[in-house]
Motif scaffolding. Structure first.
Motif, short mmCIF file in Angstrom:
data_model
loop_
_atom_site.label_atom_id
_atom_site.label_comp_id
_atom_site.label_asym_id
_atom_site.label_seq_id
_atom_site.Cartn_x
_atom_site.Cartn_y
_atom_site.Cartn_z
N ARG A 14 0.80 -1.22 0.00
CA ARG A 14 0.00 0.00 0.00
C ARG A 14 0.83 1.27 0.00
NH1 ARG A 14 -4.06 -0.50 4.96
NH2 ARG A 14 -4.25 1.72 4.46
N LEU A 15 2.15 1.14 0.15
CA LEU A 15 3.03 2.29 0.38
C LEU A 15 2.84 3.44 -0.62
CD1 LEU A 15 5.21 3.16 2.40
CD2 LEU A 15 6.91 2.20 0.85
N PRO A 16 2.80 3.17 -1.94
CA PRO A 16 2.70 4.30 -2.88
C PRO A 16 1.41 5.10 -2.75
CG PRO A 16 3.41 2.30 -4.01
CD PRO A 16 2.95 1.90 -2.65
N HIS A 228 -2.14 -0.10 -5.12
CA HIS A 228 -2.72 1.11 -5.70
C HIS A 228 -1.78 1.66 -6.77
CE1 HIS A 228 -4.85 0.80 -1.87
NE2 HIS A 228 -5.81 1.52 -2.42
N SER A 229 -2.25 1.66 -8.01
CA SER A 229 -1.45 2.15 -9.13
C SER A 229 -2.39 2.38 -10.30
CB SER A 229 -0.37 1.13 -9.53
OG SER A 229 -0.98 -0.03 -10.10
N LEU A 231 -2.43 0.81 -13.02
CA LEU A 231 -2.81 -0.49 -13.55
C LEU A 231 -3.92 -1.13 -12.72
CD1 LEU A 231 -2.28 -2.75 -15.61
CD2 LEU A 231 -0.53 -3.65 -14.04
N THR A 232 -3.83 -1.05 -11.40
CA THR A 232 -4.85 -1.67 -10.56
C THR A 232 -6.20 -0.97 -10.73
OG1 THR A 232 -4.30 -0.29 -8.63
CG2 THR A 232 -3.14 -2.39 -8.86
N GLU A 233 -6.16 0.30 -11.09
CA GLU A 233 -7.42 1.02 -11.33
C GLU A 233 -8.10 0.54 -12.61
OE1 GLU A 233 -8.91 3.29 -9.35
OE2 GLU A 233 -7.34 2.87 -7.89
N LEU A 234 -7.32 0.01 -13.56
CA LEU A 234 -7.87 -0.39 -14.85
C LEU A 234 -8.39 -1.82 -14.87
CD1 LEU A 234 -5.18 1.06 -17.33
CD2 LEU A 234 -7.52 1.91 -16.99
N CYS A 235 -7.79 -2.70 -14.08
CA CYS A 235 -8.03 -4.14 -14.25
C CYS A 235 -9.23 -4.67 -13.46
CB CYS A 235 -6.78 -4.92 -13.85
SG CYS A 235 -5.44 -4.73 -15.04
N VAL A 240 -1.78 -8.91 -6.15
CA VAL A 240 -0.68 -8.10 -5.60
C VAL A 240 0.37 -9.02 -4.98
CG1 VAL A 240 -0.02 -6.30 -3.97
CG2 VAL A 240 -2.22 -6.16 -5.16
N ALA A 241 1.55 -9.02 -5.56
CA ALA A 241 2.65 -9.84 -5.05
C ALA A 241 3.92 -9.03 -5.20
CB ALA A 241 2.76 -11.15 -5.82
#
Length: 294
Positions: A14-16, A228-229, A231-235, A240-241
């Motif tokens: 979650r850091l970013p 959270h990025s 890419l994760t907003e699109l898919c 998450v690994a």
């Protein structure tokens, strides 16, 4: 709010997405979890360059009641790590050497780096959501066509995954260049799958391919290191690994271990969803390769 457990891998993922104050506290906690256990709230605030109230809000944002609860969780998780510590339990020197950031060389650099990989794989097992994993495996097994998208260090993983999916009877492709991935994504249809692999979740070419796949009606999934990025907003499905490393450069490299492990697990899950197809394809693959060995 339910506290994610184990906490440290989830916090790293979650850091970013954290705000400036929370991120300062999180970076100290991630860098020195075993030391924070013995600190007061004032000491953590000073180390993070923030206020005591910010530390408390950070803890509450994790679903904890306060700093005392954070110390209890950290004590439990660092105790588990120490019980399973690798050949260089005091890994700080090894970390400096492995990160290329100077300092004395580790007594056992090989052991230190390998143990870092073990930790990365353990974290991957904790952070990948099982419902997202199952949904992705089902979609891959049912897809008419699967597109693997990845750039930079993720590209070889995409190529290998496509080849191994083909070996169990799934029609899969991984174009080597960004324009090729974009065109292939645009030609997908409903019922197809685009599986993107990206450490940062912010690679422009990969994002473009996933966007094109979405516009074409295909299902999209991602294997990435941060929750959270872009890419994760699109898919549709996100696995998450990530990797535990102080240096972004080393994190990008060690994340490949986690991503390979997830791809391996997906391959097995897809094969098990249609065993007759997988067995028939593997038999034909083995026969074709046997001809080449003569």
């Amino acid at each position: 709010m339910t506290v994610p457990r184990p906490l440290l891998p989830h916090l790293r993922a979650r850091l970013p997405a954290l705000g400036a104050s929370d991120r300062k506290v999180a970076e100290v906690v991630l860098a020195q979890p075993g030391t924070v256990v013995f600190w007061s709230v004032s000491e953590l605030a000073d180390a993070a360059g923030t206020a005591k109230s910010s530390v408390v809000r950070f803890c509450q944002g994790l679903g904890l009641r306060g700093f005392h609860d954070l110390k209890l969780v950290l004590a439990q998780e660092t105790a588990v790590e120490h019980r399973g510590a690798g050949p260089d339990a005091s890994w700080t020197g090894g970390q400096r050497a492995a990160d290329g950031s100077g300092g004395a060389p580790a007594p056992d650099l090989l052991g230190t780096v390998v143990w870092r990989g073990v930790e990365t794989l353990r974290d991957a097992a904790a952070t990948v959501a099982r419902d997202a994993f199952d949904a992705t495996a089902t979609r891959l097994a049912q897809a008419h066509t699967v597109l693997l998208a990845g750039s930079g260090s993720s590209a070889p993983l995409a190529h290998d995954a496509a080849q191994r999916l083909r070996s169990i009877g799934v029609l899969a492709a991984a174009p080597s260049d960004a324009p090729g991935q974009l065109v292939a994504a645009a030609l997908l249809e409903r019922g197809d799958v685009c599986l993107a692999i990206s450490h940062s979740g912010a690679t422009r070419g990969t994002l473009a391919a996933v966007t094109a796949a979405t516009d074409a009606g295909a299902t999209t999934a991602a294997i990435t290191s941060y929750s959270h990025s872009p890419l994760t907003e699109l898919c549709d499905h996100v696995l998450v690994a990530g990797a535990r490393a102080a240096s972004p450069r080393v994190a990008a490299l060690t994340s490949r271990l986690a991503h390979v492990a997830v791809l391996d697990a997906l391959l097995v899950a897809v094969a098990l969803r249609d065993e007759p197809r997988a067995e028939a394809a593997l038999a034909r693959t083995s026969a074709a390769l046997a001809e080449q060995r003569r």
